[in-house]
Design a protein around this motif. Structure first.
Motif, short mmCIF file in Angstrom:
data_model
loop_
_atom_site.label_atom_id
_atom_site.label_comp_id
_atom_site.label_asym_id
_atom_site.label_seq_id
_atom_site.Cartn_x
_atom_site.Cartn_y
_atom_site.Cartn_z
N ILE A 279 -1.88 -3.51 -1.49
CA ILE A 279 -1.31 -2.11 -1.64
C ILE A 279 0.00 -1.91 -2.20
CG2 ILE A 279 -0.67 -0.51 0.42
CD1 ILE A 279 -3.72 0.02 0.92
N GLU A 280 1.28 -3.12 -1.43
CA GLU A 280 2.30 -2.81 -1.64
C GLU A 280 2.49 -3.42 -3.15
OE1 GLU A 280 5.94 -4.68 0.95
OE2 GLU A 280 4.36 -6.15 0.92
N ARG A 281 1.59 -3.88 -3.70
CA ARG A 281 2.04 -4.72 -5.23
C ARG A 281 2.00 -2.89 -6.52
NH1 ARG A 281 5.16 -8.01 -7.08
NH2 ARG A 281 6.19 -5.83 -8.01
N CYS A 282 0.63 -2.33 -5.55
CA CYS A 282 1.32 -1.07 -6.59
C CYS A 282 2.32 -0.49 -5.94
CB CYS A 282 -0.36 0.16 -6.22
SG CYS A 282 -2.39 -1.22 -6.36
N LEU A 283 2.84 -0.19 -4.83
CA LEU A 283 3.97 0.46 -4.67
C LEU A 283 5.03 0.12 -5.14
CD1 LEU A 283 3.23 0.81 -0.72
CD2 LEU A 283 2.86 3.06 -2.02
N ILE A 284 5.16 -0.99 -5.46
CA ILE A 284 6.52 -2.00 -6.10
C ILE A 284 6.59 -0.95 -7.55
CG2 ILE A 284 7.91 -3.74 -6.45
CD1 ILE A 284 7.02 -5.10 -3.59
N ASP A 285 5.33 -1.25 -8.13
CA ASP A 285 4.89 -1.21 -9.49
C ASP A 285 5.26 0.38 -9.78
OD1 ASP A 285 4.77 -4.31 -9.83
OD2 ASP A 285 2.06 -3.70 -9.99
N ALA A 286 4.59 1.16 -9.36
CA ALA A 286 5.22 2.11 -9.08
C ALA A 286 6.56 2.86 -8.66
CB ALA A 286 4.02 3.21 -8.09
N PHE A 287 7.11 2.46 -8.20
CA PHE A 287 8.50 3.21 -7.98
C PHE A 287 9.47 2.10 -8.29
CE2 PHE A 287 7.24 4.51 -4.10
CZ PHE A 287 8.35 5.89 -3.61
N GLN A 288 9.19 0.58 -9.77
CA GLN A 288 10.03 0.43 -10.45
C GLN A 288 10.31 1.51 -12.10
OE1 GLN A 288 8.99 -3.97 -10.55
NE2 GLN A 288 10.58 -4.51 -8.93
N GLY A 306 -9.62 6.03 5.27
CA GLY A 306 -11.35 6.01 5.50
C GLY A 306 -11.33 5.17 6.20
N GLY A 307 -10.93 4.74 7.31
CA GLY A 307 -10.84 4.79 8.75
C GLY A 307 -9.91 4.16 9.89
N ARG A 308 -10.03 3.46 10.37
CA ARG A 308 -8.48 3.47 11.43
C ARG A 308 -8.53 2.11 10.88
NH1 ARG A 308 -9.71 3.24 18.79
NH2 ARG A 308 -6.88 2.94 19.03
N ALA A 309 -9.30 1.26 10.76
CA ALA A 309 -8.65 -0.07 10.34
C ALA A 309 -7.83 -0.20 8.85
CB ALA A 309 -9.94 -1.03 10.21
N ILE A 310 -8.41 1.07 8.41
CA ILE A 310 -7.49 0.73 6.73
C ILE A 310 -6.02 1.25 7.57
CG2 ILE A 310 -7.04 1.48 4.82
CD1 ILE A 310 -10.23 2.07 4.08
N LEU A 311 -6.63 2.43 7.54
CA LEU A 311 -4.91 3.16 8.40
C LEU A 311 -3.61 1.37 9.24
CD1 LEU A 311 -5.47 6.44 9.32
CD2 LEU A 311 -4.67 6.00 7.48
N GLY A 312 -4.53 1.25 10.23
CA GLY A 312 -3.81 0.19 10.72
C GLY A 312 -3.53 -1.63 9.86
N GLN A 313 -4.78 -1.50 8.93
CA GLN A 313 -4.32 -2.49 8.07
C GLN A 313 -2.38 -2.40 7.22
OE1 GLN A 313 -4.31 -5.34 7.87
NE2 GLN A 313 -7.16 -5.94 8.16
N VAL A 314 -2.72 -1.38 6.76
CA VAL A 314 -1.20 -0.22 5.58
C VAL A 314 -0.18 -0.06 6.73
CG1 VAL A 314 -0.17 1.80 4.70
CG2 VAL A 314 -2.89 0.84 4.35
N GLU A 315 -0.68 0.00 7.50
CA GLU A 315 1.08 0.12 8.58
C GLU A 315 1.70 -1.07 9.11
OE1 GLU A 315 1.36 2.89 12.18
OE2 GLU A 315 0.11 1.17 13.24
N THR A 374 -10.81 0.65 -5.91
CA THR A 374 -9.95 1.14 -7.31
C THR A 374 -8.73 1.92 -5.72
OG1 THR A 374 -11.89 1.87 -9.38
CG2 THR A 374 -9.40 3.56 -8.53
N ILE A 375 -7.69 1.55 -6.25
CA ILE A 375 -6.60 1.80 -5.70
C ILE A 375 -5.46 3.36 -6.68
CG2 ILE A 375 -4.01 1.62 -4.13
CD1 ILE A 375 -5.09 -1.05 -3.86
N GLU A 376 -5.56 4.66 -6.41
CA GLU A 376 -5.03 5.61 -6.87
C GLU A 376 -3.76 5.57 -6.30
OE1 GLU A 376 -6.30 6.80 -9.16
OE2 GLU A 376 -8.73 6.63 -9.33
N THR A 377 -2.21 5.74 -7.08
CA THR A 377 -1.48 5.83 -6.43
C THR A 377 -0.72 6.86 -7.56
OG1 THR A 377 -1.21 3.10 -6.00
CG2 THR A 377 1.05 4.46 -5.74
N MET A 378 0.44 7.80 -5.77
CA MET A 378 1.04 8.66 -7.25
C MET A 378 2.79 8.96 -5.65
SD MET A 378 -0.07 12.67 -7.79
CE MET A 378 -1.04 12.65 -8.93
N VAL A 379 3.47 8.77 -7.19
CA VAL A 379 4.71 9.30 -6.28
C VAL A 379 4.87 11.12 -6.13
CG1 VAL A 379 7.43 9.21 -6.74
CG2 VAL A 379 5.69 7.06 -6.92
#
Length: 389
Positions: A279-288, A306-315, A374-379
């Motif tokens: 996830i962080e790589r996707c974010l870095i690439d999008a903003f760069q 998607g679930g409590r665990a996913i939100l916890g991992q992102v956080e 698949t990870i969909e990312t939108m700024v």
């Protein structure tokens, strides 16, 4: 003499696509999460699976969900008792039921979005419909167009089996349509009904129990367009940049397959950790890509819950403050995981929080996750402090 280049420039919008209106809808039937395990094992005649029932109770208790909505209620199950047995050939009946119910629920959300938008329904030029709850042509997009009274020349696109990433995929497609067709107004609708994948528990299939413990029914609709009309259209979020990333060698981690007994789905317990690794790589690439340096805690976040665990991992991964995923957690708590439609509910919750002054970040991110993995990312760029509806 007019050149092809000049014609092309005249066909494209001047500004970025923006979310102009949002609408959501759920079936009438709902159930408290604390009551679901007893209900599920009773209506599927599976009380003898005591160990699985205990697992589902633990899943429900730890899910972060308080209530979910469902089209398939006890009355419908009484009329279709074979739905509880995944070995029986029930796919035809499920598709017939979904073919009527999916566009109707989608229309409920779309009517609300169109009313907020403030322009005639005839001004919709494109329709993008995303669902896994289908399997028939003409598809739900045509039925939805008919229910809404869209003009016969509306350009329709149906997206199928994108799962939880369906809302993000549809948003990027709508962005491209709006920016590449001057004056286009895209109606995006996403609707999912779990009736296509409802069946009783099965020994050795913990993912079935997990899915029945977190998924709910819902529909989200968005009007998207560029170059908003002054005094009529009010942009909520400008859609600045979008990407799609597939995590290599994860094809078997999230799967869906139409079978004689309905939609068979599989979600690996490894999904949260696999997402965390990328996830962080996707974010870095999008903003760069757009030349913006971003501190994660300075953004607003529309993360698919998607679930409590996913939100916890992102956080944890991004070091986010305790309130940064509040919109996603509220949607999860009140509706569960509605697959592709869920991220539209999160956007709706975010704009309401901004209206109340609870979220003031100017820049933000929408992310959704589905089969692939698949990870969909939108700024996104929030245009202003909004008035609460």
């Amino acid at each position: 003499m007019t050149t092809v280049h000049q014609i092309r420039r005249a066909q494209r919008a001047d500004g970025p696509a923006a979310v102009l209106a949002i609408g959501t809808a759920n079936p009438k039937g709902s159930m408290l999460q604390d009551d679901y395990a007893d209900y599920y094992f009773r209506v599927t005649n599976s009380e003898h699976h005591a160990e699985l029932k205990d697992k589902l109770k633990r899943i429900c208790k730890k899910s972060g969900i308080e209530r979910r909505y469902a089209h398939l209620d006890e009355e419908l199950l009484s009329a279709h008792p074979d739905f509880s047995d995944r070995t029986l050939p029930t796919l035809d009946a499920r598709i017939d039921m979904a073919s009527a119910a999916v566009p109707e629920l989608g229309a409920s959300a779309a009517v609300r979005a169109i009313a907020e938008w403030g322009r005639p329904v005839a001004d919709v030029t494109h329709l993008v419909f995303s669902t896994y709850s289908g399997g028939k042509a003409p598809s739900a997009d045509l039925r939805l167009a008919s229910l809404l009274g869209l003009r016969p020349t509306v350009s329709r696109i149906i997206l199928s089996l994108n799962g939880c990433s369906g809302g993000g995929r549809a948003m990027q497609l709508a962005k491209e349509l709006a920016e590449n067709n001057r004056g286009a107004r895209v109606l995006l609708a996403c609707c999912e009904l779990t009736l296509i994948a409802f069946y009783g528990p099965q020994e050795g299939r913990l993912d079935t129990i997990l899915g029945h413990g977190i998924f709910g029914d819902g529909a989200g609709a968005v009007i998207i367009g560029a170059d908003p009309v002054d005094c009529i259209e009010r942009p909520l979020f400008e859609m600045v940049f979008a990407t799609q990333t597939t995590i290599p060698e994860t094809e078997d981690e999230i799967t869906m397959r139409l079978m004689k007994g309905g939609l068979d789905f599989h979600v690996s317990v490894r999904v949260p950790k696999l997402l965390k690794s990328k996830i962080e790589r996707c974010l870095i690439d999008a903003f760069q890509s757009i030349g913006i340096s971003a501190e994660w805690n300075d953004l607003f976040w529309a993360i698919h819950p998607g679930g409590r665990a996913i939100l916890g991992q992102v956080e944890q991964l991004l070091g986010l403050g305790v309130d940064k995923l509040a919109a996603s957690r509220r949607v999860l708590r009140e509706y569960g995981n509605m697959s592709g439609a869920t991220v539209i509910f999160v956007l709706d919750e975010l704009r309401r929080r901004r209206a109340r002054g609870e979220e003031v970040a100017e820049w933000g991110v929408m992310m959704a996750f589905g089969p692939g993995i698949t990870i969909e990312t939108m700024v996104l760029h929030a245009t202003s402090i909004l008035e609460e509806n």
